[in-house]
Enzyme design. Structure first.
Site, PDB file in Angstrom:
ATOM      1  N   SER A   1       0.710  -1.306  -0.089  1.00  0.00           N
ATOM      2  CA  SER A   1      -0.248  -0.304   0.326  1.00  0.00           C
ATOM      3  C   SER A   1       0.818   0.880  -0.053  1.00  0.00           C
ATOM      4  CB  SER A   1      -1.241  -0.368   1.267  1.00  0.00           C
ATOM      5  OG  SER A   1      -2.060  -0.976   1.126  1.00  0.00           O
TER       6      SER A   1
ATOM      7  N   CYS B   1     -11.926  -5.535  20.074  1.00  0.00           N
ATOM      8  CA  CYS B   1     -13.326  -4.653  20.241  1.00  0.00           C
ATOM      9  C   CYS B   1     -15.038  -5.540  20.745  1.00  0.00           C
ATOM     10  CB  CYS B   1     -14.111  -4.753  19.110  1.00  0.00           C
ATOM     11  SG  CYS B   1     -13.968  -6.025  17.450  1.00  0.00           S
TER      12      CYS B   1
ATOM     13  N   GLN C   1     -21.234 -10.504  16.928  1.00  0.00           N
ATOM     14  CA  GLN C   1     -20.622  -9.831  16.623  1.00  0.00           C
ATOM     15  C   GLN C   1     -20.751  -9.579  14.649  1.00  0.00           C
ATOM     16  OE1 GLN C   1     -16.776 -11.954  19.153  1.00  0.00           O
ATOM     17  NE2 GLN C   1     -16.284 -11.342  17.774  1.00  0.00           N
TER      18      GLN C   1
ATOM     19  N   SER D   1     -17.100  -7.082   9.558  1.00  0.00           N
ATOM     20  CA  SER D   1     -16.252  -6.565   9.902  1.00  0.00           C
ATOM     21  C   SER D   1     -15.563  -6.752  10.922  1.00  0.00           C
ATOM     22  CB  SER D   1     -16.711  -4.821   9.638  1.00  0.00           C
ATOM     23  OG  SER D   1     -17.235  -4.205  11.133  1.00  0.00           O
TER      24      SER D   1
ATOM     25  N   HIS E   1     -20.724  -4.164  16.302  1.00  0.00           N
ATOM     26  CA  HIS E   1     -21.179  -5.398  17.875  1.00  0.00           C
ATOM     27  C   HIS E   1     -22.227  -5.411  18.466  1.00  0.00           C
ATOM     28  CE1 HIS E   1     -17.683  -6.837  16.105  1.00  0.00           C
ATOM     29  NE2 HIS E   1     -16.487  -7.137  16.793  1.00  0.00           N
TER      30      HIS E   1
HETATM   31  C1  2RA Z   1     -13.304 -10.048  15.750  1.00  0.00           C
HETATM   32  N1  2RA Z   1     -12.869  -8.467  17.929  1.00  0.00           N
HETATM   33  O1  2RA Z   1     -14.503  -9.256  15.769  1.00  0.00           O
HETATM   34  C2  2RA Z   1     -12.237  -9.236  16.570  1.00  0.00           C
HETATM   35  C3  2RA Z   1     -11.604  -8.711  15.751  1.00  0.00           C
HETATM   36  N2  2RA Z   1     -10.783  -7.782  16.623  1.00  0.00           N
HETATM   37  O2  2RA Z   1     -12.961 -10.914  14.845  1.00  0.00           O
END
Ligand code: 2RA
Length: 353
Positions: A40, A129, A156, A159, A259
């Protein structure tokens, strides 16, 4: 002089959101240097309204940098964050490489911001996250009633698996859209995807369209996923409750970004729903959306793109003393990743000014 910031991994899913967050927030930075791998480097990206050329990740790119943010895979952070530190920067790392290192603070500014000042390795870690999405709410409740147990189920978004996760979900939705014959026989979705997408690799171990997948991360001892262990270990470290009892089940759902978590939280002292509402209403970066009689509760589709985490469905558990059940949503690319990293970096910028 305003401090210099390096954004390593500027072209990934989190990096892209980071550039828009840096363009929106109060501008505490002098130069912002964008850095990426060979693939990149040389691209031009817009940050703060200006085009900036992406520089190659090499040791000298950190010369003169005060804060270096990393949104790259674990092994890249493990190698390069110490190099950034050796060149004089404080590293703020969003990978899993350093989160459980006792000499690296794991920081959510609203909950344990003071911990960022104690960084013997010059590295500060940003939580995963899934953990982050519930930390502002649980931190506020823990401060008043002392959390003792946590049972969590996650929902979740694609992304969380980066841009390949988003691309795969859209590809799968393209196949199943309008197909009323699918989702009626075991294996029919899987077969339709195999027919149309062939052996194109998926970051998910089962179809995500018209489905939910009880898996995120890698396999660990006892059948746990890495993601579930992160929820347990990181919650303990951020809230500073080493013996917090935690059990998590992490599930991937066909949502692009944001999430959600169903949380069953037990406290040392009794807490009512009204008291919890009051504490959460006062908590920074938390919005309570909780009026089921009017159909008001947080959903990922209503949350994506927002900075706060949203809390609803707050109930006193009927059969468990001192326990609340609640539902939390948060944009996993913003507060779950880029925003929290930017907030930590701003703490360092404030130290330097
Ligand atoms: C997921 N928590 O959602 C992870 C990304 N860091 O896959």
């Amino acid at each position: 002089r305003k401090p210099t910031l390096a954004v390593v991994g500027a072209t990934g899913a989190v990096g892209t959101v980071m550039l828009s967050i840096l363009s929106e927030r109060a501008d505490v930075w002098g130069e912002i240097r964008l850095v990426a791998s060979k693939r990149s480097a040389g691209k031009r990206l817009v940050v703060r309204g200006e085009e900036v050329e992406v520089r190659l990740l090499e040791p000298s790119v950190f010369d003169g940098v005060d804060v270096a943010m990393f949104d790259v895979p674990d092994e890249v952070s493990a190698q390069w964050a110490p190099i950034a530190v050796s060149r004089g920067a404080v590293a703020v790392d969003n990978s899993g490489a350093f989160r459980m290192d006792p000499d690296v603070p794991l920081v959510v500014p609203e909950v344990n911001g003071a911990a960022a000042a104690n960084r013997p390795k010059g590295i500060i870690a940003n939580p995963n996250c899934t953990t982050l999405t519930m930390m502002d709410a649980l931190g506020a409740l823990h401060a008043k009633w002392q959390l003792t147990e946590l049972v969590v189920a996650s929902y979740q978004a694609a992304s969380g698996a980066g841009q390949p996760g988003v691309d795969r979900l859209h590809d799968e939705l393209g196949v199943v859209g309008g197909r009323r014959d699918l989702g009626v026989r075991a294996g029919d979705v899987r077969a339709a995807l195999a027919e149309k997408l062939g052996d194109q690799a998926s970051p998910f171990p089962a179809p995500l369209a018209l489905n939910v997948v009880p898996w995120a991360g890698s396999l660990k001892d006892g059948g746990w996923s890495s993601e579930e262990l992160k929820v347990r270990n990181e919650s303990r470290k951020i809230l500073d409750i080493p013996d917090l009892r935690v059990s998590a089940t992490c599930v991937r759902v066909p949502v692009v970004t944001t999430h959600s978590l169903a949380v069953h939280a037990t406290f040392a002292s009794p807490v009512t729903v009204d008291e919890a509402h009051e504490a959460l209403a006062e908590a920074p970066n938390v919005v309570v959306v909780d009026d089921p009689a009017k159909g008001e509760f947080p959903t990922p589709a209503d949350t994506v793109g927002a900075d706060p985490t949203f809390i609803g469905r707050i109930r006193q558990a009927l059969d468990f003393p001192n326990t609340l059940d609640l539902f939390i949503t948060g944009d996993n690319l913003r507060k779950g990743a880029a925003l929290n990293t930017a907030q930590i970096a701003e703490l360092i910028a404030a130290e330097l000014s």
